[in-house]
Design a protein around this motif. Structure first.
Motif, PDB file in Angstrom:
ATOM      1  N   ASP A 125      -6.185  77.480 -44.455  1.00 29.54           N
ATOM      2  CA  ASP A 125      -5.699  78.811 -44.841  1.00 29.54           C
ATOM      3  C   ASP A 125      -6.570  79.377 -45.955  1.00 29.54           C
ATOM      4  OD1 ASP A 125      -3.663  78.672 -43.025  1.00 29.54           O
ATOM      5  OD2 ASP A 125      -2.106  78.126 -44.478  1.00 29.54           O
ATOM      6  N   MET A 126      -6.998  78.485 -46.847  1.00 29.99           N
ATOM      7  CA  MET A 126      -7.819  78.913 -47.971  1.00 29.99           C
ATOM      8  C   MET A 126      -9.110  79.573 -47.491  1.00 29.99           C
ATOM      9  SD  MET A 126      -9.511  76.425 -50.808  1.00 29.99           S
ATOM     10  CE  MET A 126     -10.825  77.011 -51.865  1.00 29.99           C
ATOM     11  N   ALA A 127      -9.802  78.930 -46.555  1.00 32.57           N
ATOM     12  CA  ALA A 127     -11.067  79.463 -46.043  1.00 32.57           C
ATOM     13  C   ALA A 127     -10.860  80.792 -45.318  1.00 32.57           C
ATOM     14  CB  ALA A 127     -11.724  78.457 -45.105  1.00 32.57           C
TER      15      ALA A 127
ATOM     16  N   MET B  34      -8.691  76.269 -54.513  1.00 32.10           N
ATOM     17  CA  MET B  34      -9.915  76.047 -55.259  1.00 32.10           C
ATOM     18  C   MET B  34      -9.648  75.193 -56.501  1.00 32.10           C
ATOM     19  SD  MET B  34     -13.146  76.417 -55.254  1.00 32.10           S
ATOM     20  CE  MET B  34     -13.369  77.591 -53.912  1.00 32.10           C
TER      21      MET B  34
ATOM     22  N   ILE C  44      -3.937  85.718 -51.980  1.00 31.61           N
ATOM     23  CA  ILE C  44      -5.057  85.226 -52.768  1.00 31.61           C
ATOM     24  C   ILE C  44      -4.649  84.074 -53.681  1.00 31.61           C
ATOM     25  CG2 ILE C  44      -4.807  86.754 -54.780  1.00 31.61           C
ATOM     26  CD1 ILE C  44      -8.098  85.874 -52.929  1.00 31.61           C
TER      27      ILE C  44
ATOM     28  N   LYS D 183      -2.970  81.535 -52.819  1.00 30.19           N
ATOM     29  CA  LYS D 183      -3.207  80.295 -52.056  1.00 30.19           C
ATOM     30  C   LYS D 183      -4.662  79.854 -52.208  1.00 30.19           C
ATOM     31  CE  LYS D 183       0.280  80.965 -48.426  1.00 30.19           C
ATOM     32  NZ  LYS D 183       0.501  81.123 -46.954  1.00 30.19           N
ATOM     33  N   VAL D 184      -5.562  80.836 -52.256  1.00 30.61           N
ATOM     34  CA  VAL D 184      -6.986  80.529 -52.433  1.00 30.61           C
ATOM     35  C   VAL D 184      -7.229  79.957 -53.833  1.00 30.61           C
ATOM     36  CG1 VAL D 184      -9.326  81.471 -52.447  1.00 30.61           C
ATOM     37  CG2 VAL D 184      -7.637  82.337 -50.811  1.00 30.61           C
ATOM     38  N   ASN D 185      -6.633  80.587 -54.833  1.00 35.91           N
ATOM     39  CA  ASN D 185      -6.768  80.095 -56.204  1.00 35.91           C
ATOM     40  C   ASN D 185      -6.232  78.664 -56.332  1.00 35.91           C
ATOM     41  OD1 ASN D 185      -7.910  82.493 -57.133  1.00 35.91           O
ATOM     42  ND2 ASN D 185      -5.936  83.367 -57.697  1.00 35.91           N
TER      43      ASN D 185
ATOM     44  N   TYR E   1      -9.771  83.878 -58.565  1.00 35.46           N
ATOM     45  CA  TYR E   1     -10.655  84.768 -57.804  1.00 35.46           C
ATOM     46  C   TYR E   1     -11.131  85.849 -58.769  1.00 35.46           C
ATOM     47  CZ  TYR E   1     -12.192  87.351 -53.605  1.00 35.46           C
ATOM     48  OH  TYR E   1     -12.938  87.992 -52.628  1.00 35.46           O
TER      49      TYR E   1
ATOM     50  N   ILE F 213      -8.309  82.971 -45.646  1.00 32.81           N
ATOM     51  CA  ILE F 213      -7.905  84.038 -46.569  1.00 32.81           C
ATOM     52  C   ILE F 213      -9.076  84.491 -47.427  1.00 32.81           C
ATOM     53  CG2 ILE F 213      -6.420  84.617 -48.526  1.00 32.81           C
ATOM     54  CD1 ILE F 213      -4.369  82.604 -47.388  1.00 32.81           C
ATOM     55  N   GLN F 214      -9.879  83.526 -47.914  1.00 37.17           N
ATOM     56  CA  GLN F 214     -11.010  83.922 -48.760  1.00 37.17           C
ATOM     57  C   GLN F 214     -12.025  84.763 -47.991  1.00 37.17           C
ATOM     58  OE1 GLN F 214     -13.227  80.896 -50.920  1.00 37.17           O
ATOM     59  NE2 GLN F 214     -14.815  82.402 -51.393  1.00 37.17           N
TER      60      GLN F 214
ATOM     61  N   VAL G 126     -15.381  73.598 -48.300  1.00 35.79           N
ATOM     62  CA  VAL G 126     -14.022  74.056 -48.001  1.00 35.79           C
ATOM     63  C   VAL G 126     -13.749  73.851 -46.508  1.00 35.79           C
ATOM     64  CG1 VAL G 126     -12.457  76.022 -48.039  1.00 35.79           C
ATOM     65  CG2 VAL G 126     -14.196  75.791 -49.826  1.00 35.79           C
TER      66      VAL G 126
END
Length: 557
Positions: free
Chosen positions: A495-497, A545, A538, A540-542, A252, A499-500, A490
């Motif tokens: 969870d990714m969507a 992705m 964040i 989890k987002v990384n 991110y 959280i982002q 996405v």
């Protein structure tokens, strides 16, 4: 958000059919697709929602009328009011869809909801012109490794070169001329130019001189601030991320120290009185009107966002008050990635809704929009009325070109350029069988139509075009293996969507507050931002992705 640059190569029917076999062929609506070489031209109105439109688009200009004449189709175009991000979720909740939908970043939500149909059967049996346009890049329209179907077509050029740098740091030509065309390579160089000129000319045209302004009160925060933070840090345009193709690791970008440096610089510009105090509160109309007055020295924006202001300035004879795109980075260690070769990214496009009563006509229209006839029409207009063929070359009529350069409502009045995006498009740099460019966006056309301010700046720096200010795609190395991450689909309920989305909203608010705070407080404010991002999850987002990057590379290979 930038374009793609891969040459479209025409495949034989056999090769395309073999390719599509692996794409899945079930039509989500359950409709049977019959092969037909005939195109229905009976009058029909197709409803079309486009998430990216910001105003009403009545389908009654000269190009639109010609489209209707050739296809029988009239488009009824709608858009989200005031950039409403809930437009598509509300559409999904109601189950009431238009015939055609361009959902952009919400495409995944439409697929998950069954709102748009799979197009594989249509493309195989009736998509001759789409096959010709996409060629061997058709596979890049596939949705995912788990669902390798094609749901959408269009949005970006299959082959796109950059001839007019956009979405970068820019300064008025008058500033550069007054200061003797200085080298502007870093944020510090840019700041000095703004500061020196503003000190010498505190007023322009009877109005207080504004050092730099942003349009950052709504979603354009991403365009004029968020995206720029990555650009000046030398990060390729992957939306909110920095991605390493080799390790497939995504980060991110607002966690990176080089991105922090940009916001710290904005904070300093604000403290120095060089940043417009209305940068984070002004509305779109006020922003464009402000630029059109000629008293704003610097901006950081995409040209499509302020093109009307440029034309107003040119029409008023203030060419020198228009803006020069410059290759500016945080420091001399960063390399500007504006000309990075991303290849064709597939990703977002226009889908046919599952509830449409005109599915066949909707697809046939998209297929026709991919034809050479349509590509020339939407780019050049009508032969004899807008352009002529002279010595085998398409040439815009002088009076039309003059109008294109100076009339802010040129697209609305003529329709030229109005229906390129987000429909299927060959892209800038692609040429037809006659050797003519499909697009009017060629380097020669840009050079021949530079205004006086632009010509003076180029002469002052000894350059032919503004392309020459930037590192070339060749200098920047190999093509991206994953395209551009901002076009990844996405899963909307992941969870990714979630959280982002939370992180993106938070960054816009918190980074703005940090910029407007005291200089002495900036580092502390940025540390707090990092702590909060970590608390949100964040990482989890990384990780998500990074996984999508790996899957995209696998899907395309």
């Amino acid at each position: 958000m930038k374009k793609c640059r891969i040459l479209s190569v025409m495949l034989s029917f056999t090769l395309v059919a073999a390719l599509l076999t692996g794409c899945g062929s079930s039509n989500k609506s359950g409709d049977t697709v019959e092969t037909s070489s005939k195109t229905d031209k009976a009058p029909v109105t197709l409803t079309f929602f486009t998430k990216d439109a910001t105003e009403d688009m009545p389908f009654d200009d000269e190009v639109a009328k010609k489209i209707t004449e050739l296809t029988g189709v009239t488009l009824k175009i709608t858009h989200p009011v005031a950039g409403d991000e809930q437009a598509i979720p509300l559409m999904i909740a109601s189950g009431d869809y238009p015939d055609l939908i361009y959902g952009k970043g919400d495409t995944g939500k439409l697929v998950d909801a069954g709102a748009i149909i799979k197009l594989d059967d249509y493309i195989e049996k009736k998509g001759d012109k789409l096959k010709a346009l996409y060629g061997d890049q058709l596979k890049r329209l596939k949705y995912s490794t788990e669902d390798p179907s094609i749901y959408t077509v269009g949005a970006y050029g299959v082959h796109t070169e950059i001839f007019d740098p956009s979405g970068v740091m820019q300064l008025q030509h008058a500033v550069l001329k007054e200061l003797g065309y200085p080298e502007i390579k870093t944020l510090q160089d840019y700041e000095k130019a703004v500061k020196d000129y503003k000190a010498k000319y505190p007023e322009i045209n009877g109005k207080k001189t504004i050092g730099m302004t942003l349009m950052a009160s709504d979603w354009r925060w991403l365009i004029t601030c968020g995206n720029i933070s990555g650009a000046v840090a030398g990060i390729p345009d992957d939306g909110q991320f920095k991605i390493d193709d080799e390790t497939k690791k995504a980060t991110y970008k607002f966690q990176l120290p080089e991105v922090k440096e940009y916001f710290k610089w904005l904070n300093h510009m604000n403290a120095e009185g060089l940043l417009d105090s209305e940068s984070f509160t002004q509305k779109e109309d006020a922003y464009r009107a402000k630029l059109a007055q000629g008293n704003v020295l610097g901006i950081s924006d995409a040209k499509w966002d302020y093109d009307q202001s440029t034309k107003t300035l040119v029409g008023a004879g203030m060419d020198e008050r228009t803006f020069a795109p410059l290759s500016v980075t945080v420091n001399d260690k960063c390399k500007d990635q504006s000309f990075k070769d991303y290849g064709y990214s597939g990703g977002h496009g226009i889908g046919v809704s599952s509830t449409s009563k005109n599915k066949d006509r909707a697809f046939e229209f998209l297929n026709w929009m991919a034809s050479d006839e349509a590509q020339v029409l939407v780019n050049w207009g009508i032969e004899g009325k807008h352009y002529k063929v002279e010595n085998g070359k398409r040439v815009m009529l002088p009076e039309v070109q003059k109008q294109r350069n100076s009339d802010k409502d040129f697209k609305k009045k003529t329709g030229i350029g109005q229906y390129i995006y987000p429909f299927p498009q060959r892209g800038d740099g692609a040429v037809d069988a006659t050797g003519n460019s499909y697009s009017m966006n060629t380097l020669d056309i840009y050079v021949s139509n530079y205004n006086k301010g632009e010509k003076d700046t180029l002469a002052g720096y000894g350059k032919k075009s503004f392309v020459d200010f930037f590192p070339s795609s060749k200098d920047l190395g190999q093509q991206s293996k994953h395209g551009q991450a901002w076009q990844f689909n996405v899963p909307s309920d992941s969870d990714m969507a979630i959280i982002q989305k939370k992180a993106d909203d938070y960054i816009q608010k918190s980074a703005t507050q940090a910029v407007l705070g005291k200089e002495a407080d900036f580092d502390g404010a940025w540390d707090k931002i990092q702590q909060d991002l970590n608390a949100m999850g964040i990482d989890k987002v990384n990780d998500g992705m990074s996984k999508l990057t790996e899957e995209k590379i696998k899907l395309w290979s």
